[in-house]
Design a protein around this motif. Structure first.
Motif, PDB file in Angstrom:
ATOM      1  N   ARG A 114       0.835  -1.202   0.000  1.00  0.00           N
ATOM      2  CA  ARG A 114       0.000   0.000   0.000  1.00  0.00           C
ATOM      3  C   ARG A 114       0.867   1.248   0.000  1.00  0.00           C
ATOM      4  N   LEU A 115       1.952   1.209   0.783  1.00  0.00           N
ATOM      5  CA  LEU A 115       2.883   2.345   0.824  1.00  0.00           C
ATOM      6  C   LEU A 115       3.424   2.652  -0.573  1.00  0.00           C
ATOM      7  N   TYR A 116       3.878   1.603  -1.267  1.00  0.00           N
ATOM      8  CA  TYR A 116       4.418   1.796  -2.620  1.00  0.00           C
ATOM      9  C   TYR A 116       3.333   2.363  -3.548  1.00  0.00           C
ATOM     10  N   ARG A 117       2.099   1.895  -3.373  1.00  0.00           N
ATOM     11  CA  ARG A 117       1.007   2.322  -4.241  1.00  0.00           C
ATOM     12  C   ARG A 117       0.612   3.778  -3.972  1.00  0.00           C
ATOM     13  N   GLU A 118       0.442   4.104  -2.690  1.00  0.00           N
ATOM     14  CA  GLU A 118      -0.098   5.424  -2.346  1.00  0.00           C
ATOM     15  C   GLU A 118       0.955   6.524  -2.294  1.00  0.00           C
ATOM     16  N   LEU A 119       2.177   6.115  -1.946  1.00  0.00           N
ATOM     17  CA  LEU A 119       3.257   7.110  -1.898  1.00  0.00           C
ATOM     18  C   LEU A 119       4.453   6.581  -2.711  1.00  0.00           C
ATOM     19  N   PRO A 120       4.342   6.722  -4.050  1.00  0.00           N
ATOM     20  CA  PRO A 120       5.360   6.117  -4.924  1.00  0.00           C
ATOM     21  C   PRO A 120       6.775   6.597  -4.632  1.00  0.00           C
ATOM     22  N   LYS A 121       6.927   7.735  -3.980  1.00  0.00           N
ATOM     23  CA  LYS A 121       8.285   8.185  -3.700  1.00  0.00           C
ATOM     24  C   LYS A 121       9.007   7.217  -2.766  1.00  0.00           C
ATOM     25  N   PHE A 122       8.252   6.323  -2.133  1.00  0.00           N
ATOM     26  CA  PHE A 122       8.908   5.327  -1.285  1.00  0.00           C
ATOM     27  C   PHE A 122       9.592   4.216  -2.088  1.00  0.00           C
ATOM     28  N   GLU A 123       9.215   4.087  -3.360  1.00  0.00           N
ATOM     29  CA  GLU A 123      10.017   3.219  -4.230  1.00  0.00           C
ATOM     30  C   GLU A 123      11.434   3.772  -4.281  1.00  0.00           C
ATOM     31  N   ARG A 124      11.506   5.061  -4.409  1.00  0.00           N
ATOM     32  CA  ARG A 124      12.822   5.702  -4.439  1.00  0.00           C
ATOM     33  C   ARG A 124      13.535   5.541  -3.105  1.00  0.00           C
ATOM     34  N   TYR A 125      12.820   5.775  -2.026  1.00  0.00           N
ATOM     35  CA  TYR A 125      13.418   5.632  -0.698  1.00  0.00           C
ATOM     36  C   TYR A 125      14.037   4.245  -0.522  1.00  0.00           C
ATOM     37  N   TYR A 126      13.263   3.220  -0.798  1.00  0.00           N
ATOM     38  CA  TYR A 126      13.786   1.867  -0.606  1.00  0.00           C
ATOM     39  C   TYR A 126      14.810   1.497  -1.681  1.00  0.00           C
ATOM     40  N   ARG A 127      14.672   2.073  -2.864  1.00  0.00           N
ATOM     41  CA  ARG A 127      15.722   1.847  -3.870  1.00  0.00           C
ATOM     42  C   ARG A 127      17.068   2.295  -3.312  1.00  0.00           C
ATOM     43  N   ILE A 128      17.090   3.449  -2.679  1.00  0.00           N
ATOM     44  CA  ILE A 128      18.336   3.977  -2.121  1.00  0.00           C
ATOM     45  C   ILE A 128      18.785   3.162  -0.904  1.00  0.00           C
ATOM     46  N   ILE A 129      17.839   2.791  -0.058  1.00  0.00           N
ATOM     47  CA  ILE A 129      18.157   1.964   1.122  1.00  0.00           C
ATOM     48  C   ILE A 129      18.808   0.647   0.684  1.00  0.00           C
ATOM     49  N   PHE A 130      18.195  -0.020  -0.293  1.00  0.00           N
ATOM     50  CA  PHE A 130      18.724  -1.313  -0.740  1.00  0.00           C
ATOM     51  C   PHE A 130      20.053  -1.143  -1.475  1.00  0.00           C
ATOM     52  N   GLN A 131      20.154  -0.078  -2.224  1.00  0.00           N
ATOM     53  CA  GLN A 131      21.398   0.202  -2.938  1.00  0.00           C
ATOM     54  C   GLN A 131      22.545   0.393  -1.939  1.00  0.00           C
ATOM     55  N   ASN A 132      22.296   1.164  -0.893  1.00  0.00           N
ATOM     56  CA  ASN A 132      23.328   1.370   0.132  1.00  0.00           C
ATOM     57  C   ASN A 132      23.651   0.070   0.871  1.00  0.00           C
ATOM     58  N   ALA A 133      22.616  -0.708   1.164  1.00  0.00           N
ATOM     59  CA  ALA A 133      22.834  -1.980   1.854  1.00  0.00           C
ATOM     60  C   ALA A 133      23.669  -2.901   0.968  1.00  0.00           C
ATOM     61  N   LEU A 134      23.364  -2.897  -0.325  1.00  0.00           N
ATOM     62  CA  LEU A 134      24.126  -3.724  -1.270  1.00  0.00           C
ATOM     63  C   LEU A 134      25.599  -3.343  -1.258  1.00  0.00           C
ATOM     64  N   VAL A 135      25.868  -2.052  -1.301  1.00  0.00           N
ATOM     65  CA  VAL A 135      27.254  -1.573  -1.289  1.00  0.00           C
ATOM     66  C   VAL A 135      27.963  -2.026  -0.005  1.00  0.00           C
ATOM     67  N   ALA A 136      27.281  -1.948   1.119  1.00  0.00           N
ATOM     68  CA  ALA A 136      27.877  -2.381   2.389  1.00  0.00           C
ATOM     69  C   ALA A 136      28.149  -3.883   2.372  1.00  0.00           C
TER      70      ALA A 136
END
Lengths: 194, 194
Positions: A114-136
């Motif tokens: 629902r979060l992804y659907r209603e507030l699409p900017k959270f796709e971006r938020y988690y994209r960055i979170i996962f990207q940083n986690a991947l780098v770590a």
DNA sequence: ATTTTTTCTTAATCTAGTTCAATGTATATA
DNA sequence: TATATACATTGAACTAGATTAAGAAAAAAT
């Protein structure tokens, strides 16, 4: 956690209003665990994605001989959870337990969708979170294959000084991929050297 | 790569039209590298994010003694690149080279930013890509700290049979965190056992 | 406060994996 | 077809780290 605090934290990655922070928070519930309590048991379904408010969550894998291997320590404002279990509704490969009395914000899969659907900017938020986690994680893999246990321990202390204070040494040894006995030896070696 | 092929591949994660696939592709350029050619040198800036069309890209870390440690093999439709270098414009910690004659689609940072801006569904696409990569890296860390070299080798073969055919054994040894000599020994042991 | 449980340390012995050095075998390139 | 170069194998000697077992210290629980 207050909407203001959440907003401030999320603003590291996306620009959100106070109302959006409130909407985000409304999809979570707060839960508390005492020291050493198991939050997710491997083999069970991981039904939530967790945001640590206070304390620490440790994710670990239990091998065929019953030995525990630490995958992650998550402290204040770190995310935790078994992603394959949460996303694909399969049994969790990892267990998660609280280190110290711990307070969490948890979001269910339906609410995350629902979060992804209603507030699409959270796709971006988690994209960055996962990207940083991947780098770590990439960095950790290289440290594991390229450096000695002693070097890894020093790098760990450097990178996560808070964690070293919170967590029993045997789990830090496990995170580093060594036995507690050997970490003990390393520590002695280091203190003799100074 | 044709727009149709791209569309089909991206549809594993997001629903895109042929026009969007074309728009996506227009932000990339095709480049080719001969076997063993270095695509990114550590210390240089990684200016592109790469999608492997054909062949293989190997990402590796060179330690203080000049030893190379393999972080990743990327084959058809895998992404590669040094993320911190690309995102924060810092020198790359890793080098990348072609294994076998290799054809790539590369996108620059400005074009990637534009992609996110003009086609926001790509935030979702890369959120899922990074999420999956993170899960794979978590698995690899656990394998490194919980299993013997022989077990890791068997799991690697199981998981990436294509890669084993393409890549010299010494790099597979490096990926597994062991010396080529020891991998050789493991292989002999295994073939004697059968 | 005392007891129980968990965590940490120490030391002796053992082993998975490394190092070094030599030989063999493909695969490129001239 | 020769020759260089990259890659793989083998074995002997070595070492980082594991294992086992015991005791010490700290932290929880009663």
């Amino acid at each position: 956690m207050s909407p203001e605090e959440i907003q401030k934290n999320l603003r590291r990655y996306i620009n959100i209003s106070l109302e959006e922070a409130e909407q985000f928070l409304s999809l979570f519930e707060t839960v508390r665990y005492k020291n050493r309590k198991v939050v997710v048991e491997s083999g069970d379904y991981c039904r939530y994605f967790f945001l640590v408010e206070e304390g620490c969550l440790m994710t670990y894998y239990t091998d065929g001989n019953g030995f525990e291997h630490v995958l992650q320590f998550a402290t204040h404002m770190w995310w935790s959870g078994d992603l394959p279990s949460l996303m694909n509704n399969v049994p969790s490969a990892y267990s998660i337990k609280a280190i110290g009395d711990t307070s969490l914000l948890q979001i269910s899969k339906p609410n995350l969708d629902r979060l992804y659907r209603e507030l699409p900017k959270f796709e971006r938020y988690y994209r960055i979170i996962f990207q940083n986690a991947l780098v770590a994680h990439q960095r950790r893999i290289i440290q594991n294959i390229a450096y000695t246990a002693e070097e890894r321990y020093l790098q760990f202390r450097e990178a996560y000084p808070q964690v070293e204070l919170l967590v029993p040494q045997k789990y830090i040894a496990s995170y580093l991929g060594i036995t507690p006995e050997f970490l003990s030896k390393i520590r002695r070696r280091l203190s003799n050297r100074k």
